[in-house]
Design a protein around this motif. Structure first.
Motif, PDB file in Angstrom:
ATOM      1  N   PRO A 196      -3.771   2.022 -12.080  1.00 42.58           N
ATOM      2  CA  PRO A 196      -2.516   2.679 -12.146  1.00 42.58           C
ATOM      3  C   PRO A 196      -1.543   1.554 -11.396  1.00 42.58           C
ATOM      4  N   LEU A 197      -0.422   1.908 -12.258  1.00 37.53           N
ATOM      5  CA  LEU A 197       1.013   0.851 -11.635  1.00 37.53           C
ATOM      6  C   LEU A 197       1.501   1.693 -10.317  1.00 37.53           C
ATOM      7  N   THR A 198       1.113   1.428  -9.123  1.00 35.44           N
ATOM      8  CA  THR A 198       1.606   2.264  -7.830  1.00 35.44           C
ATOM      9  C   THR A 198       3.045   1.405  -7.746  1.00 35.44           C
ATOM     10  N   ASP A 199       3.779   2.121  -6.889  1.00 39.41           N
ATOM     11  CA  ASP A 199       5.122   1.674  -6.431  1.00 39.41           C
ATOM     12  C   ASP A 199       5.071   0.352  -5.969  1.00 39.41           C
ATOM     13  N   GLU A 200       3.919   0.127  -5.157  1.00 34.57           N
ATOM     14  CA  GLU A 200       3.977  -1.280  -4.612  1.00 34.57           C
ATOM     15  C   GLU A 200       3.844  -2.331  -5.356  1.00 34.57           C
ATOM     16  N   ASP A 201       2.689  -1.918  -6.441  1.00 38.23           N
ATOM     17  CA  ASP A 201       2.567  -2.872  -7.486  1.00 38.23           C
ATOM     18  C   ASP A 201       3.998  -3.242  -8.347  1.00 38.23           C
ATOM     19  N   ALA A 202       4.707  -2.011  -8.726  1.00 43.10           N
ATOM     20  CA  ALA A 202       5.931  -2.277  -9.537  1.00 43.10           C
ATOM     21  C   ALA A 202       6.784  -3.244  -8.960  1.00 43.10           C
ATOM     22  N   SER A 203       7.139  -2.834  -7.550  1.00 41.45           N
ATOM     23  CA  SER A 203       8.170  -3.669  -7.040  1.00 41.45           C
ATOM     24  C   SER A 203       7.718  -5.062  -7.025  1.00 41.45           C
ATOM     25  N   ARG A 204       6.566  -5.547  -6.948  1.00 41.91           N
ATOM     26  CA  ARG A 204       6.112  -6.891  -7.320  1.00 41.91           C
ATOM     27  C   ARG A 204       6.152  -7.336  -8.791  1.00 41.91           C
ATOM     28  N   THR A 263      -4.966  -3.025   5.128  1.00 42.61           N
ATOM     29  CA  THR A 263      -4.021  -2.061   4.574  1.00 42.61           C
ATOM     30  C   THR A 263      -3.083  -2.470   3.566  1.00 42.61           C
ATOM     31  N   ASP A 264      -3.048  -3.511   3.117  1.00 41.31           N
ATOM     32  CA  ASP A 264      -2.143  -4.041   1.994  1.00 41.31           C
ATOM     33  C   ASP A 264      -2.478  -3.361   0.764  1.00 41.31           C
ATOM     34  N   VAL A 265      -1.737  -2.865  -0.135  1.00 41.04           N
ATOM     35  CA  VAL A 265      -1.928  -2.129  -1.373  1.00 41.04           C
ATOM     36  C   VAL A 265      -1.733  -2.791  -2.384  1.00 41.04           C
ATOM     37  N   TYR A 266      -2.939  -2.843  -3.174  1.00 37.34           N
ATOM     38  CA  TYR A 266      -2.830  -3.640  -4.643  1.00 37.34           C
ATOM     39  C   TYR A 266      -3.833  -2.945  -5.815  1.00 37.34           C
ATOM     40  N   GLY A 267      -3.283  -2.702  -6.626  1.00 42.79           N
ATOM     41  CA  GLY A 267      -4.001  -1.840  -7.977  1.00 42.79           C
ATOM     42  C   GLY A 267      -4.357  -0.552  -7.386  1.00 42.79           C
ATOM     43  N   GLY A 268      -3.308   0.234  -6.672  1.00 41.24           N
ATOM     44  CA  GLY A 268      -3.673   1.544  -6.190  1.00 41.24           C
ATOM     45  C   GLY A 268      -4.496   2.055  -5.074  1.00 41.24           C
ATOM     46  N   LYS A 269      -5.052   0.816  -4.646  1.00 42.02           N
ATOM     47  CA  LYS A 269      -5.869   0.998  -3.516  1.00 42.02           C
ATOM     48  C   LYS A 269      -5.466  -0.181  -2.465  1.00 42.02           C
ATOM     49  N   VAL A 270      -5.836   0.586  -1.077  1.00 42.60           N
ATOM     50  CA  VAL A 270      -5.663  -0.504  -0.050  1.00 42.60           C
ATOM     51  C   VAL A 270      -6.817  -1.768   0.001  1.00 42.60           C
ATOM     52  N   ALA A 271      -6.727  -2.773   0.584  1.00 40.29           N
ATOM     53  CA  ALA A 271      -7.553  -3.898   0.305  1.00 40.29           C
ATOM     54  C   ALA A 271      -8.982  -3.435   0.670  1.00 40.29           C
ATOM     55  N   MET A 272      -8.990  -2.711   1.991  1.00 40.93           N
ATOM     56  CA  MET A 272     -10.290  -2.484   2.384  1.00 40.93           C
ATOM     57  C   MET A 272     -11.024  -1.709   1.633  1.00 40.93           C
ATOM     58  N   GLU A 273     -10.516  -1.055   0.549  1.00 37.93           N
ATOM     59  CA  GLU A 273     -11.467  -0.118  -0.244  1.00 37.93           C
ATOM     60  C   GLU A 273     -11.993  -0.893  -1.367  1.00 37.93           C
ATOM     61  N   TRP A 274     -11.391  -2.234  -1.893  1.00 36.93           N
ATOM     62  CA  TRP A 274     -12.189  -2.793  -2.596  1.00 36.93           C
ATOM     63  C   TRP A 274     -13.760  -3.254  -2.028  1.00 36.93           C
TER      64      TRP A 274
END
Length: 314
Positions: free
Chosen positions: A217-225, A240-251
């Motif tokens: 998904p294209l999240t708000d954080e992704d969209a702004s970038r 806690t940085d968000v990319y691709g709809g997840k926070v980094a620690m979830e990858w």
């Protein structure tokens, strides 16, 4: 045990050669004396300075954690170290290029290893040379820049004057610019309204992208970038940085470095594609690598052939 410098200094009044040797030591030359077993007996201060340490090397064959490399980047086992060859064969090893790494420190030397006396375990040796780290680094950087330039030319030849699917563009990237990124991952992202289609150009670490092509998904954080059209660089990714709809620690494998380079839209609208490079290590990308990704994005922009998505407000 007295240092090499103090030994030479103490004999300077009775030996004219000692005064010259003292000047050599102060010049920054790398000098070391090893016994017949390969252990350091004395060394000049310049040796430790080149490695960023003031540890006493005397009595050791090498410092703990020290590794040696040939100019082609191959790690040298002890039996191939030129000092070992000189010690065991009695044959001088002149003007050898050798790299030394220990922790974060790296130094390169042009050095000769000269047998002096035969002892119970082999030959004692004198090594003398110069720290060429700065010159070596500049030379290697120039070689890397030249190789990267050839890769960009190759990419341009592959995509110029034709329209290709994103998958074909990804294939061209694999065979060209991806090689300059070392052991990192590279993805081509295609914007499709509110989703991002992810095409794995090279998945170098971990199953973060499970298939060759998938969507996130294209999240708000992704969209702004995304809509900024400006390269986004994060060389110290936090959990806690968000990319691709997840926070980094979830990858499954958390990236330590991330670079997002929008591919310009020839129509002048918001970018429809982006190149994303990621690595496990922090501070993994150099300025030159980021610039190469930006140049690659410019090259593939007119070649991407896909149906334009519906306009989305920034």
């Amino acid at each position: 045990m007295r240092s090499l410098s103090s030994l030479i200094h103490s004999s300077r009044d009775s030996n004219e050669l000692a005064r010259s040797l003292e000047a050599v030591l102060e010049s920054g030359m790398v000098i070391a004396v090893r016994d017949s077993g390969g252990r350091f007996v004395q060394s000049s201060r310049a040796y430790g300075q080149a490695l960023g340490t003031d540890e006493d090397v005397r009595g050791n064959i090498r410092l703990e954690g020290q590794r040696f490399f040939s100019p082609d980047g191959r790690e040298l086992p002890l039996r191939e170290h030129p000092s070992h060859i000189a010690r065991t064969t009695g044959e001088p090893q002149r003007n050898v290029l050798i790299g030394v790494r220990r922790a974060a420190a790296e130094a390169w030397f042009k050095i000769s290893y000269m047998p002096v006396d035969r002892g119970p375990e082999g030959w004692s040796t004198l090594s003398i040379g110069a720290d060429i780290t700065a010159e070596w680094t500049r030379m290697r950087a120039a070689e890397v820049d030249a190789a990267r330039g050839r890769q960009l030319v190759d990419l341009a030849l592959r995509v110029a004057g034709r329209r290709s699917t994103p998958e074909r563009i990804a294939g061209a990237l694999v065979e060209t610019i991806a090689a300059s990124l070392g052991g990192t991952s590279l993805y081509l992202l295609i914007r499709d309204q509110t989703d991002l289609r992810v095409i794995a150009v090279r998945n170098a670490f971990g199953p973060r992208i499970d298939a060759t092509s998938t969507s996130v998904p294209l999240t708000d954080e992704d969209a702004s970038r995304w809509y900024s059209g400006v390269t986004h660089v994060n060389l110290d990714v936090r959990d806690t940085d968000v990319y691709g709809g997840k926070v980094a620690m979830e990858w499954m494998t958390k990236p330590g470095s991330l670079v997002i380079v929008p591919v310009p839209n020839p129509a002048g609208e918001a970018p429809r594609a982006a190149l994303v490079a990621s690595a496990e290590a922090h501070h993994a990308f150099t300025t030159q690598q980021i610039e190469a990704l930006e140049q690659a994005a410019q090259l593939i922009s007119p070649a991407l052939d896909f149906e334009a998505p519906a306009a989305v407000a920034a």
